[in-house]
Design a protein around this motif. Structure first.
Motif, PDB file in Angstrom:
ATOM      1  N   GLN A  37       0.835  -1.206   0.000  1.00  0.00           N
ATOM      2  CA  GLN A  37       0.000   0.000   0.000  1.00  0.00           C
ATOM      3  C   GLN A  37       0.868   1.252   0.000  1.00  0.00           C
ATOM      4  O   GLN A  37       0.561   2.244  -0.685  1.00  0.00           O
ATOM      5  N   GLU A  40       2.168   1.802  -3.458  1.00  0.00           N
ATOM      6  CA  GLU A  40       1.125   2.347  -4.334  1.00  0.00           C
ATOM      7  C   GLU A  40       0.902   3.826  -4.064  1.00  0.00           C
ATOM      8  O   GLU A  40       0.741   4.621  -5.007  1.00  0.00           O
ATOM      9  N   ALA A  46      -2.571   2.317  -8.669  1.00  0.00           N
ATOM     10  CA  ALA A  46      -2.929   1.000  -8.134  1.00  0.00           C
ATOM     11  C   ALA A  46      -2.122  -0.058  -8.868  1.00  0.00           C
ATOM     12  O   ALA A  46      -2.111  -0.106 -10.103  1.00  0.00           O
ATOM     13  N   LEU A  48      -2.275  -3.465  -7.774  1.00  0.00           N
ATOM     14  CA  LEU A  48      -2.996  -4.730  -7.639  1.00  0.00           C
ATOM     15  C   LEU A  48      -4.486  -4.472  -7.529  1.00  0.00           C
ATOM     16  O   LEU A  48      -4.921  -3.476  -6.942  1.00  0.00           O
ATOM     17  N   GLU A  49      -5.260  -5.390  -8.076  1.00  0.00           N
ATOM     18  CA  GLU A  49      -6.704  -5.401  -7.883  1.00  0.00           C
ATOM     19  C   GLU A  49      -7.018  -6.494  -6.882  1.00  0.00           C
ATOM     20  O   GLU A  49      -6.654  -7.654  -7.073  1.00  0.00           O
ATOM     21  N   ARG A  50      -7.705  -6.113  -5.800  1.00  0.00           N
ATOM     22  CA  ARG A  50      -7.991  -7.059  -4.728  1.00  0.00           C
ATOM     23  C   ARG A  50      -9.506  -7.256  -4.628  1.00  0.00           C
ATOM     24  O   ARG A  50     -10.260  -6.287  -4.552  1.00  0.00           O
ATOM     25  N   ASP A  51      -9.935  -8.487  -4.622  1.00  0.00           N
ATOM     26  CA  ASP A  51     -11.350  -8.792  -4.387  1.00  0.00           C
ATOM     27  C   ASP A  51     -11.442 -10.159  -3.712  1.00  0.00           C
ATOM     28  O   ASP A  51     -10.424 -10.766  -3.352  1.00  0.00           O
ATOM     29  N   VAL A  55      -6.103 -11.832  -6.008  1.00  0.00           N
ATOM     30  CA  VAL A  55      -5.305 -10.661  -6.372  1.00  0.00           C
ATOM     31  C   VAL A  55      -4.946 -10.760  -7.850  1.00  0.00           C
ATOM     32  O   VAL A  55      -4.629 -11.844  -8.352  1.00  0.00           O
ATOM     33  N   THR A  58      -2.735  -4.925 -12.101  1.00  0.00           N
ATOM     34  CA  THR A  58      -3.248  -3.906 -13.004  1.00  0.00           C
ATOM     35  C   THR A  58      -2.249  -3.731 -14.152  1.00  0.00           C
ATOM     36  O   THR A  58      -1.157  -4.314 -14.140  1.00  0.00           O
ATOM     37  N   ASP A  59      -2.611  -2.910 -15.129  1.00  0.00           N
ATOM     38  CA  ASP A  59      -1.668  -2.624 -16.208  1.00  0.00           C
ATOM     39  C   ASP A  59      -0.394  -1.996 -15.655  1.00  0.00           C
ATOM     40  O   ASP A  59       0.719  -2.340 -16.070  1.00  0.00           O
TER      41      ASP A  59
END
Length: 279
Positions: A37, A40, A46, A48-51, A55, A58-59
């Motif tokens: 974090q 970033e 960003a 990383l995409e976290r859901d 994980v 991102t581009d």
């Protein structure tokens, strides 16, 4: 950016899982998450995409992964070469695939050793594609590599030898009696599948042939009649009596090069390259 943060990020990007990355790094997960974090926030993007599913990069994260690997390799290389310099030894490490271009390497080493003040050359035998990694992280100063198979981006090179490719076959196979072959002669033969070498990322092309890790394994499989191989003509130097090399008329030629990091300012490397040019 700190190298620690980059190392953390690369590990998370490779695992795509914070718990596994933390275990691999030997740290707890909360400080790892905080470090990512912070990275970033520092970059303002960003990574990383976290859901709930996990994980994903991102581009921007994919770009940083490539850049971070290069930076970490450069840092490791700087440390290794600095430590070697501190010993005061006039020495170079040359990486080459085991069994590749034996005669060419011997001629180069003999010619270099005859030069006044020549650096001692330590030859390190490695596997497929390892030369590039060893040059980038400082384990090697120079390397024998092959165009078009090896990744040469970021290296300076000097062409040494261009040669045709040959089919390596069991001596008692019907194709071994031919004076020449084309690549199509080797395909679609369930009795003698072409061996598969690892790609740059360590994976293998799909196919029926055995996955090869080293030349000893390959030599045994061919001698047993379980595989064939497509290699440079100089591979004849390690063939057994149970092998036959048949020229391939339509296979692309292969050029062996001497490669070194483009940013190198080593006088010892320059001297070895000069010897190679003279050869």
């Amino acid at each position: 950016m700190e190298t620690r943060e980059l190392r953390y990020f690369v590990t998370v990007a490779e695992e795509l899982h914070f718990s596994r990355a933390a275990e691999r790094l030997g740290i707890a997960q909360p400080p790892l998450s905080r470090a990512i974090q912070q990275l970033e926030r520092r970059l303002g993007v960003a990574l990383l995409e976290r859901d709930r599913r996990g994980v994903a990069l991102t581009d921007a994260g994919r770009v940083l992964l490539d850049e971070a690997r290069a930076l970490l390799d450069s840092a490791a290389a700087a440390a290794r070469r600095t430590q070697r310099a501190a010993t005061g030894a006039n020495r170079l490490v040359l990486a080459t695939k085991a069994g590749a271009n034996h005669d060419l390497l011997r001629h180069l080493l003999d010619a270099h050793a005859a030069e006044p003040g020549a650096a001692e050359i330590e030859v390190v035998l490695c596997g497929m594609g390892d030369q590039a990694r060893m040059l980038r992280d400082g384990r090697a100063d120079v390397a024998f590599m092959q165009r078009p198979f090896d990744a040469l981006t970021g290296f300076d090179t000097e062409d040494l030898l261009t040669e045709q490719q040959v089919a390596i076959l069991p001596a008692d196979h019907p194709l071994a009696a031919r004076s020449s072959l084309i690549l199509a002669d080797l395909t679609g033969r369930p009795d003698l599948p072409v061996a598969r070498w690892p790609r740059q990322d360590g994976t293998y092309e799909p196919g029926p042939g055995p996955e090869i890790h080293d030349l000893s394994q390959l030599a045994q499989l061919i001698a047993l009649g379980h595989a064939s191989a497509v290699l440079c003509a100089s591979s004849r130097s390690w063939l057994w009596s149970a092998h036959v090399a048949v020229p391939l008329t339509d296979a692309p030629h292969v050029t062996t090069v001497l490669a070194w990091p483009a940013h190198s300012r080593s006088q010892a490397v320059a001297a070895l390259v000069k010897t190679a040019v003279q050869l």
